[in-house]
Scaffold this motif. Structure first.
Motif, mmCIF file in Angstrom:
data_model
loop_
_atom_site.group_PDB
_atom_site.id
_atom_site.type_symbol
_atom_site.label_atom_id
_atom_site.label_comp_id
_atom_site.label_asym_id
_atom_site.label_seq_id
_atom_site.Cartn_x
_atom_site.Cartn_y
_atom_site.Cartn_z
ATOM 1 N N LEU A 1 0.825 -1.210 0.000
ATOM 2 C CA LEU A 1 0.000 0.000 0.000
ATOM 3 C C LEU A 1 0.859 1.260 0.000
ATOM 4 O O LEU A 1 2.011 1.248 0.391
ATOM 5 C CB LEU A 1 -0.995 0.022 1.173
ATOM 6 C CG LEU A 1 -1.959 -1.162 1.316
ATOM 7 C CD1 LEU A 1 -3.022 -0.839 2.374
ATOM 8 C CD2 LEU A 1 -2.626 -1.546 0.002
ATOM 9 N N LEU B 1 -5.297 -1.873 -10.636
ATOM 10 C CA LEU B 1 -4.376 -1.858 -9.503
ATOM 11 C C LEU B 1 -3.017 -1.277 -9.887
ATOM 12 O O LEU B 1 -2.379 -0.575 -9.084
ATOM 13 C CB LEU B 1 -4.199 -3.275 -8.957
ATOM 14 C CG LEU B 1 -5.440 -3.938 -8.347
ATOM 15 C CD1 LEU B 1 -5.169 -5.415 -8.082
ATOM 16 C CD2 LEU B 1 -5.843 -3.240 -7.048
ATOM 17 N N GLN C 1 -5.768 0.813 -4.773
ATOM 18 C CA GLN C 1 -5.385 -0.275 -3.870
ATOM 19 C C GLN C 1 -6.621 -0.658 -3.057
ATOM 20 O O GLN C 1 -7.485 0.181 -2.781
ATOM 21 C CB GLN C 1 -4.230 0.129 -2.970
ATOM 22 C CG GLN C 1 -4.436 1.371 -2.154
ATOM 23 C CD GLN C 1 -3.139 1.939 -1.582
ATOM 24 O OE1 GLN C 1 -2.033 1.578 -2.000
ATOM 25 N NE2 GLN C 1 -3.246 2.848 -0.620
ATOM 26 N N ARG D 1 -0.802 -4.095 -3.797
ATOM 27 C CA ARG D 1 -1.950 -3.240 -4.077
ATOM 28 C C ARG D 1 -3.285 -3.826 -3.576
ATOM 29 O O ARG D 1 -4.277 -3.110 -3.534
ATOM 30 C CB ARG D 1 -2.081 -3.006 -5.584
ATOM 31 C CG ARG D 1 -1.048 -2.068 -6.160
ATOM 32 C CD ARG D 1 -1.471 -0.615 -5.950
ATOM 33 N NE ARG D 1 -0.608 0.290 -6.699
ATOM 34 C CZ ARG D 1 0.399 0.956 -6.188
ATOM 35 N NH1 ARG D 1 0.697 0.808 -4.899
ATOM 36 N NH2 ARG D 1 1.129 1.769 -6.930
#
Length: 872
Positions: free
Chosen positions: A502, A535, A543, A576
């Protein structure tokens, strides 16, 4: 080595610190930031290790630290201020105390689960969280509720994943002595006990634990007592566990035992007896049987007692599908009632008739808990506007002859308890605008249509808040993901990649809920290449953070989780998209604020309400959802996006999923990501920030549990209390006798003749028809019925839509054959195809609606032919 016996050793607090114990044992700390801050300052590290649970914290703090705090004048000053605040909260007048008339002296609120705090894990999903929020909001409003539930020794299960992504269940044992609970005790100090009779001269005994939820007592029944045999001790072992008989015993204990627990609590504490009993879903429906038994012991017969019980009962249904309702074999139910089991003075046949599915398509061999709940309650509701409509259609068989819109089930749209779910950072931003006290009142009472002060917050502050919340979520996800992979068997050397999972500057989507098939956890996987492109988009990436539990017996749900986990494990996308196991309140309180988009894609209309999106919205998260539940009711383009549905008749399920998944991808690619990443002149995403602002200011006040509880009080509790007071023994006997007489005579009630003053097929808007109707009342009198003209626009099959009913008045006396003439005007108030009909309903001052008895007489075909013409 393993201990052979376990004790709970409570700390001995210095006298000056004794208020800490009172603060720890009132669960208001779970939503009161000042109390939590005080406990955190006792020992920040131990507070974190205790999971934010004050009881566990106080049980682990070293005596030296307690002695130090006992001499810390600054800490003692803060302690005194927080303790004084709690005392004022507990005793001061609030919204409820200012209500006109005589609102209920008390309301007993029954639910199979309650989600109050992660420190008291007695919930599985939305039903329990809703029940917890209901109690908290009632406390904030000063409404005198008594919560009633069960104490599950294992709670709901804890979830982890195997190496290949299969859900694993764990059932840690909960020791009530280590929870924020106290036993309810008799005056002599012995534990209060509830006893239910079981077949074969056996008994089911339970003790009563008390959780103090602000001003609200929550009574939790626990069958794990030494007097019970092993089987009975396990009745309250797990939430939603075991087979049919196990579930039946749980629901008997909740309903029948729960009423007895309420009586014991009121006797021992002096609390006002409930005037209203609220059944949150059908699991607690047996409470009505116990109350009938109480009244029969006082001299009423079954029918009169039934009327008295119905008058003060509210039933809330939470499921839009018959499969979600508990149904038991009628022989199993019969075995647990009657002379040799529970409620021995009550005819088993009368009990069974309350739950039988005596309507087209029903199964007479099954006992339906929701059907019993509806038959035992004079007032019922669904939990969103759409769900109310679905419920009226689903249960319309109980009111034959009535159109679904006339079925007496209303709706109160769920809400969420903002002080529990709003992140501290969001609250502080609001408090800077209007002050702490006004901010607290706005979130708890919820009596404003809009929060205009949000308009004054600069764009830069809103955007910085959203980024900081996203950053906190990123850290939380990495920590939880690392723990999950360790549980899956990974070594530290394998997990370096998690540090890059992330990005706090990437659009973040949240999806977290239970995992039944209709919620479609894996809809996002229908086109994996397209999802991967989303993504990994070089300029506008997204994400996704996903969480959820499948029921332990639902292998289909577990397969959905495994399918998603395997996709998320792919090294190409695992930075992601993540799946976090063991979704619960503690995770949710970090997840909702940290997401930019809350995704919900159930099969419409199978989501009764779906409150997770409400909690996200209160933190400035935008919703991306199918128009179902609450979103169908309150969606505006300012608040997010509606996923188009393909729910037409005959659509193949696979094709429907393909169509709706494609619509989801289109929205994300063409509208959502562009709004998030496009920058205006200020360098900020102006359109996105404005949507956040409008979500907070316009949607925020709607989704509050305070608004929900106020609606329950005004629309359901107060009328139920009024009906309860009117239903004294004499009135109950009279109403029961009247219903019996009306039912016996109804076969002779008929509309014999209808004529109008106009014989043409057209008429002008605003003109009036004169109606003259001749009816046969079959031995009944005009005061026993209401003759109505029902009119409105008609479709091609002459079905009336948006019907309006106008009562007609009797003219003169009955003729020699006992027929009565009724007359009245009918105003043509709508253009276009217009039609009317005439009908007869029972009428009595103690009925909540004309549909309540389920009796209706309409013109026969012969009468229709002579009734004039449809106005077109």
């Amino acid at each position: 080595m393993k201990a052979i016996r376990r004790f709970t050793v409570r700390p001995v607090l210095p006298e000056s610190l004794r208020p800490l114990s009172d603060l720890a044992r009132n669960l208001r700390w779970s939503w009161h930031a000042g109390t939590r801050d005080l406990f955190r300052s006792v020992d920040p590290e131990r507070w974190a290790a205790a999971g934010g649970d004050p009881v566990r914290l106080l049980g682990s703090v070293a005596p030296e630290r307690l002695a130090e705090l006992a001499g810390d004048r600054d800490f003692l000053g803060r302690l005194e201020a927080v303790a004084d605040d709690l005392r004022a909260y507990m005793t001061g007048d609030r919204w409820y105390q200012a209500q006109p008339g005589r609102p209920p002296a008390a309301v007993a609120y029954f639910s199979p689960e309650f989600g109050i705090t992660a420190a008291l894990p007695q919930y599985s999903g939305g039903l329990g969280i809703l029940a917890g929020d209901h109690l908290k909001a009632a406390s904030d409003l000063g409404a005198p509720l008594i919560g009633v539930g069960l104490l599950y020794r294992h709670g709901y299960f804890r979830q982890s994943l195997s190496r290949d992504g299969w859900q694993q269940e764990h059932y840690p044992v909960l020791d009530p002595n280590e929870l924020p609970l106290d036993q309810l005790k008799e005056a002599d100090g012995t534990p209060a006990r509830i006893i239910l009779a079981l077949p074969g001269d056996r008994s089911l005994r339970a003790r009563i634990w008390l959780a103090q939820v602000g001003r609200i007592p929550l009574l939790l029944l626990d069958s794990d007592v030494e007097e019970n045999d092993l089987g009975e001790r396990g009745v309250t072992d797990r939430l939603y566990g075991g087979g049919s008989e196990h579930r039946l015993l749980q629901e008997m204990l909740l309903g029948i035992g729960g009423v007895r627990a309420v009586r014991a609590y009121c006797r021992l504490t002096g609390h006002a007896e409930p005037e209203v009993f609220h059944t949150n879903e059908g699991h607690a429906g047996f409470l009505g049987l116990e109350r009938i038994a109480e009244l029969r012991a006082g001299g009423l017969d079954f029918d009169a007692a039934l009327e008295a019980v119905r008058a003060g009962t509210v039933f809330t249904t939470h499921t839009p599908v018959p499969a979600g309702i508990d149904r038991f074999d009628r022989e199993l139910v019969a075995r647990h009632f009657g002379p040799h089991a529970e409620l021995p003075g009550m005819e088993v046949d009368r009990i069974l008739r309350l739950g039988m599915e005596t309507y087209p398509g029903g199964e007479p061999g099954l006992f339906n808990m929701a059907v019993m709940g509806l038959r035992l309650a004079q007032r019922a509701n669904g939990v969103s506007l759409l769900h109310g409509q679905v419920s009226r259609e689903m249960f319309s068989g109980l009111w034959p002859g009535f159109d679904p819109e006339e079925v007496p089930i209303t709706s109160v749209t769920n809400g969420v308890h903002a002080p529990t779910w709003v992140a501290p950072e969001v609250f502080r931003l609001g408090a800077r605008q209007i002050g702490t006290q006004r901010a607290e009142e706005a979130l708890s009472v919820g009596d404003s249509d809009r929060w205009d002060s949000v308009a004054d917050i600069p764009d830069e502050e809103i955007w910085e808040l959203r980024r900081s919340l996203r950053e906190l979520l990123v850290l939380e996800v990495r920590e939880r993901l690392r723990a999950s992979w360790r549980q899956r068997g990974a070594g530290t050397a394998e997990l370096g990649w998690i540090d890059g999972v992330l990005d706090p500057d990437v659009l973040t989507i949240g999806f977290a809920r239970r995992v039944p098939s209709y919620k479609r956890l894996t809809l996002m996987l229908r086109d994996r290449d397209r999802l991967t492109d989303l993504l990994l988009h070089p300029e506008r990436p997204v994400q996704i953070v996903i969480a959820g539990k499948a029921h332990p017996a639902d292998d289909g749900g577990k397969r959905l989780i495994q399918e998603l986990v395997r996709f998320a494990d792919d090294p190409r996308v695992r930075h992601r998209i993540v799946f976090l196991p063991d979704y619960g309140m503690a995770m949710a309180q970090k997840l909702y604020p940290g997401c930019d988009i809350w995704l919900n894609n159930p099969l419409r209309p199978l989501e009764a309400c779906g409150t997770s999106g409400m909690k996200a919205a209160l933190n400035g998260c935008l919703n991306l959802s199918v128009l179902d539940g609450w979103w169908d009711e309150w969606f505006q383009p300012d608040f997010g996006w509606a996923i188009p549905t393909a729910d037409g008749v005959g659509t193949d399920p696979d094709r429907r999923d393909d169509i709706e998944a494609a619509a989801l991808y289109d929205l994300l690619e063409q509208r959502v990501t562009r709004s998030f990443y496009e920058r205006g002149r200020s360098g900020l995403p102006d359109r996105w920030i404005e949507m956040v602002r409008r979500t907070l200011s316009l949607l925020g006040p709607k989704v509050l549990a305070g608004r929900m509880v106020r609606e329950y009080v005004e629309r359901l509790y107060a009328p139920a209390a009024h009906a309860h007071r009117a239903m004294d023994p004499e009135s109950a006997r009279a109403l029961a006798g009247w219903k019996a007489r009306v039912r016996a005579a109804w076969h002779g009630v008929a509309v014999d003749h209808v004529e109008t003053s106009v014989a043409t097929a057209t008429a002008e808007l605003g003109s009036t028809l004169g109606l003259r109707v001749r009816v046969t009342l079959g031995g009944l009198k005009p005061e026993d019925v209401e003759v109505q003209a029902v009119s409105g626009r008609v479709d091609e099959e002459d079905r009336i839509a948006g019907a309006a009913a106008v009562p007609l008045k009797p003219v003169g006396a009955a003729d020699e054959e006992g027929r009565w003439v009724y007359e009245g005007p009918l105003t043509l108030d709508r253009t276009g195809p217009f039609g009317y009909t005439v009908r007869i309903l029972p009428s009595h001052r103690l009925l909540a609606s004309g549909a309540e008895p389920g009796l209706l007489a309409v013109p026969s075909e012969d009468v229709v032919e002579g009734a004039g013409v449809l106005m077109r």
